[in-house]
Design a protein around this motif. Structure first.
Motif, PDB file in Angstrom:
ATOM      1  N   TYR A  44     -54.661 -10.409  13.968  1.00 51.83           N
ATOM      2  CA  TYR A  44     -53.219 -10.699  13.991  1.00 51.83           C
ATOM      3  C   TYR A  44     -52.917 -11.488  12.720  1.00 51.83           C
ATOM      4  N   GLN A  45     -52.148 -10.870  11.813  1.00 48.47           N
ATOM      5  CA  GLN A  45     -51.847 -11.465  10.511  1.00 48.47           C
ATOM      6  C   GLN A  45     -53.149 -11.903   9.831  1.00 48.47           C
ATOM      7  N   VAL A  61     -53.497 -16.567  19.730  1.00 50.60           N
ATOM      8  CA  VAL A  61     -52.289 -16.052  19.084  1.00 50.60           C
ATOM      9  C   VAL A  61     -51.106 -16.946  19.471  1.00 50.60           C
ATOM     10  N   ILE A  67     -45.989 -10.500  19.180  1.00 52.61           N
ATOM     11  CA  ILE A  67     -47.061 -10.365  18.180  1.00 52.61           C
ATOM     12  C   ILE A  67     -47.658  -8.963  18.291  1.00 52.61           C
ATOM     13  N   LEU A  69     -51.185  -6.999  17.842  1.00 53.19           N
ATOM     14  CA  LEU A  69     -52.630  -7.039  17.646  1.00 53.19           C
ATOM     15  C   LEU A  69     -53.084  -5.676  17.127  1.00 53.19           C
ATOM     16  N   THR A  80     -52.784  -0.332  18.162  1.00 49.20           N
ATOM     17  CA  THR A  80     -52.045  -1.599  18.122  1.00 49.20           C
ATOM     18  C   THR A  80     -51.520  -1.907  19.514  1.00 49.20           C
ATOM     19  N   THR A  82     -48.488  -4.531  21.254  1.00 52.29           N
ATOM     20  CA  THR A  82     -47.410  -5.510  21.101  1.00 52.29           C
ATOM     21  C   THR A  82     -47.348  -6.375  22.359  1.00 52.29           C
TER      22      THR A  82
END
Length: 821
Positions: A44-45, A61, A67, A69, A80, A82
């Protein structure tokens, strides 16, 4: 000082607020074959973590905001998720990653890690579908190369020349034990493993890693399912039924899975040649509970209670044998009955602590308690006669002349109470892409209370037969016999035995490169110390064994997807209680551990045929054994001599071709050759009781193209005959005849009502079911007469002893209904 305290309080307050604004996501990443995936990057980022060897991950997180993932892997399609989580929430997310067809074929994806370890993975769905007289995990194992079993009523199996006591079985990393007093397959009832609860099944036929325990032949490693949502199943047939349920709490911290089974083997036993009144009751309940107390601690419980009641009253039996020119019939008329009972209680608690991204620790406590009773009094009056072969005769096929008349009285009052307690700690340290270290320590306490009281009296033509080992006067009829009446066989013993064991292992694994090729290396060592104590146990010595083992696998940079593997090591088997007890019931506390040195060379070739995935696995193996504890095999009952007076060897070749012979279904063909012999006390080599030379196995799934709802499942096994054993007190070197070949085919036909659920509208009643099917099963399709052992009967006139085969079940029909929500 006050200023410092203010700053500390402010820092603590900010930390708490910051912590409260975070959430944690954790779970297990699976592939499309429900196998854990190692090395998945979860990000995550700027934050990221990597799944360990069990597919587990955990990442912190931000809370109260959306967010995304990202799950990425070098050979799987990225996915992904959300999420919007609450403060301090522990959210479990278990994604399934599909294969990337452009980079790697489906077959490679199924078990890249297991391929290099030489492990066979079996889909639980196959086990639930394939027909068998004793359906379950063991029913499927018998179709694999190197695995032999000649009794469809038993869950016992031998692997590459070993016996039934040489196989390790784990469920959720806890070792499982078999009953002690079982002597025939029809007494067994239920296997421990409940297939309704299973998620993963891994099997290794030899050359396995040091992390597995101290047995000489094989490892069966089973993992029960961790529920993700509510589910239930029901199965009912003429042989019994089962029901299971699973669910998850609202906060995802708790989950459970429970299964109840009942089995009645009357349908199968009544198809045998012995007419009987058979009233069995085999039932058990198993439950698994998991609790995720935090992102670092996980707790689980596995419990089982089983009760097997076996009430058997034989009535009559007739077995025809001999040749066309000299047919002979054995007629037996029984009186008496057998009442056996086996009660088992098992419980295990496991705690998993994820210290960080590198280290994971597991603490396992388990207890196994069995109470077994074997009581019988059976009098068998037998007639050994010649059969009328004159087709035109009115008595054709009947016995016209009795050449031997006698009776046999069998009595037993055997009782056993065993309590086995284990305490274990294990560690796993995964240093990213460098190497992995596993270690473990285990303490085991085995307490056995065993009473043996059994005898056998044989009367032939009106004379009681004395055992040949007793020196008695034989000058009748000139002088009357006034000596004692001695049973032909008699065993009386009372043993209270304790065994304390301390064992441990350590192993190192790595993946590296050799030029342009990939190389996997695993090296480890096991050690065990044990001491036998108890009433009437004297001069016991503490013993220790050390077992180094290693595996190496090489994947060349070829166009063809091949892996070559070589494994070797020492595989000691410290004696369990049954191996300490000789044929007279006397415990020898200083029986040594049997030692087997394995050499296994294998090739794993994955390829596509008809644009569908296939795999061909071939293995050559050799085992050199010393300090062998020789034994006799009676049906499934093993009696050891407890003297380590033999050496032995085994060598052979196994291969298995599996893949999609029919699109969308997995089938396989197996072949095995082995030879195993032992040398007892320097008298020369003879075949071991498990010397089964050739093995062919087929597991095949198919469906009708025009009616895809209609399925077919075939389970076919052919094994060449085992050595037929020898009479009591006889020299095994003089009896090396073999039983007839074992040939059996079980087939199932099933109509699946939910086959086209994806085409049905929402709200349709069948949409509630994952599977709803009705099937017909035919056991022993070709009605072959298979024999498990010989009954030895003496002819009073010729003084000969005849080995009369004890035949197994005939053709049987069964109806089965299956429903899963």
């Amino acid at each position: 000082m006050k200023t410092k305290n203010k700053y500390c309080l402010l820092f603590l307050f900010v930390s708490i607020i910051n912590f409260a604004q975070n959430a944690r996501v954790k779970g297990v990443v699976l592939d499309n074959n429900n196998q854990p995936v190692d090395g998945v990057i979860v990000s995550y980022q700027s934050k990221s973590t990597t799944t360990n060897s069990s597919g587990f991950y955990m990442i912190t997180v931000p809370a109260k905001q959306k967010i995304v993932l990202v799950f990425s892997h070098i050979s799987l399609k990225s996915i992904t998720a959300t999420l919007l989580l609450n403060s301090n929430e522990d959210f479990e997310y278990n994604p399934v990653m599909n294969s990337n067809a452009e980079q790697l074929s489906d077959v490679v994806i199924t078990s890249s890690k297991r391929r290099v370890q030489g492990i066979i993975s079996i889909e639980p769905e196959i086990i639930r579908k394939i027909s068998g007289a004793n359906a379950g995990v063991e029913n499927i194992l018998k179709t694999l190369p190197g695995v032999n079993a000649n009794n469809e009523l038993s869950t016992a199996y031998s692997v590459r020349g070993g016996n039934y006591d040489e196989n390790l079985v784990y469920v959720n990393e806890v070792e499982i034990y078999r009953p002690f007093l079982i002597r025939s397959g029809q007494q067994e009832g239920l296997s421990f493993t409940n297939t309704d609860l299973v998620q993963n099944i891994d099997f290794s036929a030899g050359g396995f890693q040091a992390k597995y325990g101290d047995k000489m032949s094989s490892v069966l490693d089973i993992t029960y399912r961790t529920p993700k949502k509510f589910g239930a199943s029901l199965e009912a047939s003429l042989l019994g039924g089962s029901i299971s349920a699973e669910g998850v709490s609202k906060n995802q911290k708790w989950n459970f899975i429970t299964g109840v089974r009942y089995r009645d083997n009357s349908l199968l036993v009544n198809s045998q040649q012995t007419e009987s009144n058979y009233r069995p009751t085999f039932a058990d309940i198993q439950t698994g509970v998991n609790y995720n107390s935090s992102t670092k601690w996980q707790w689980s419980f596995l419990g089982n209670i089983s009760q097997n009641k076996y009430n058997y009253q034989p009535l009559t039996r007739q077995t025809n044998f001999g040749t066309l020119n000299n047919p002979i019939a054995l007629q037996i008329f029984y009186e008496g009955q057998e009442r056996d009972q086996y009660q088992t209680y098992f419980g295990a608690v496991k705690s998993t602590f994820v210290a960080n991204e590198i280290s994971t620790y597991k603490f396992i406590s388990s207890a196994y308690h069995t109470q077994e009773q074997e009581h019988y009094d059976i009098d068998a009056a037998y007639y050994l006669g010649e059969v009328d072969t004159n087709i035109g005769s009115e008595t054709f096929g009947n016995v016209t002349y009795n050449r031997a008349v006698g009776s046999q009285l069998s009595h037993a009052r055997n009782d056993l109470d065993a309590l086995i307690v284990n305490e274990e700690v294990k560690g796993n340290h995964n240093f990213k892409n460098k190497f992995q270290i596993d270690w473990g320590l285990k303490y085991t306490r085995e307490s056995i209370r065993d009473r043996i009281s059994e005898y056998e009296v044989i009367d032939s033509a009106g004379f009681s037969i004395n055992p040949p080992i007793v020196d008695l006067p034989h000058d009748q009829p000139y002088n009357p016999y006034v000596g004692p009446l001695v049973p032909f066989q008699s065993v009386r013993a009372l043993n209270f035995v304790n065994i304390d064991r301390l064992s441990g292992f350590g192993q190192w694994s790595t993946k590296t490169s050799l030029g342009s090729s990939q190389l996997w290396v695993n090296a480890g060592v096991r050690a065990q110390n044990w001491l036998v104590s108890g009433d009437n146990v004297t001069d016991a010595r503490s013993q220790t064994v050390v077992s180094p083992r290693f595996q190496i696998a090489l994947k060349p940079d070829w166009n063809k997807d091949m892996i070559f593997k070589f494994s070797s090591g020492f595989y000691y088997q410290p004696p369990f209680y049954r191996e300490l007890r000789d044929v007279n019931g006397v415990v020898n506390p200083n029986v040594k551990a049997q030692k087997s040195i394995h050499f296994v060379l294998s090739n794993d070739y994955s390829f596509k045929m008809w644009n569908r995935p296939f795999k061909l696995v071939s293995e050559l193996y050799y085992k050199n054994m010393t300090d062998v504890n020789t034994y006799t095999l009676e049906n499934v009952r093993i009696r050891y001599r407890a003297n380590n007076d033999a050496v032995a060897y085994t060598y052979g070749f196994d291969c298995r071709l599996n893949g999609e012979f029919v699109p969308g279904t997995e089938s396989w063909f197996s072949f095995g050759y082995l030879k195993t012999e032992e040398n007892q006390d320097g008298k020369g080599y003879i075949a071991r009781p498990t010397d089964q030379r050739l093995k062919f196995g087929i597991l095949f799934q198919d469906y009708m193209p025009n009616i895809p709802n209609f399925k077919l499942y075939l389970n076919l096994v052919y094994n060449t005959g085992l050595p037929g054993g020898s009479p009591s007190y006889a020299d095994a070197y003089q009896y090396q005849s073999r039983l007839r070949d074992y040939r059996r085919a079980d087939v199932g036909f099933s109509y699946v009502f939910t086959e086209k659920n994806n085409e049905r509208p929402d709200g349709h009643w069948l949409k509630k079911f994952k599977d709803l099917s009705l099937g017909l099963e035919i056991f022993n399709l070709f009605n072959n007469q298979n024999a498990i052992t010989n009954t030895w009967v003496r002819d009073a006139y010729t003084k000969n002893q005849y080995g009369i085969p004890n035949y197994l079940t005939q053709r049987v029909f069964n109806i089965k209904l299956t429903a899963r929500l």
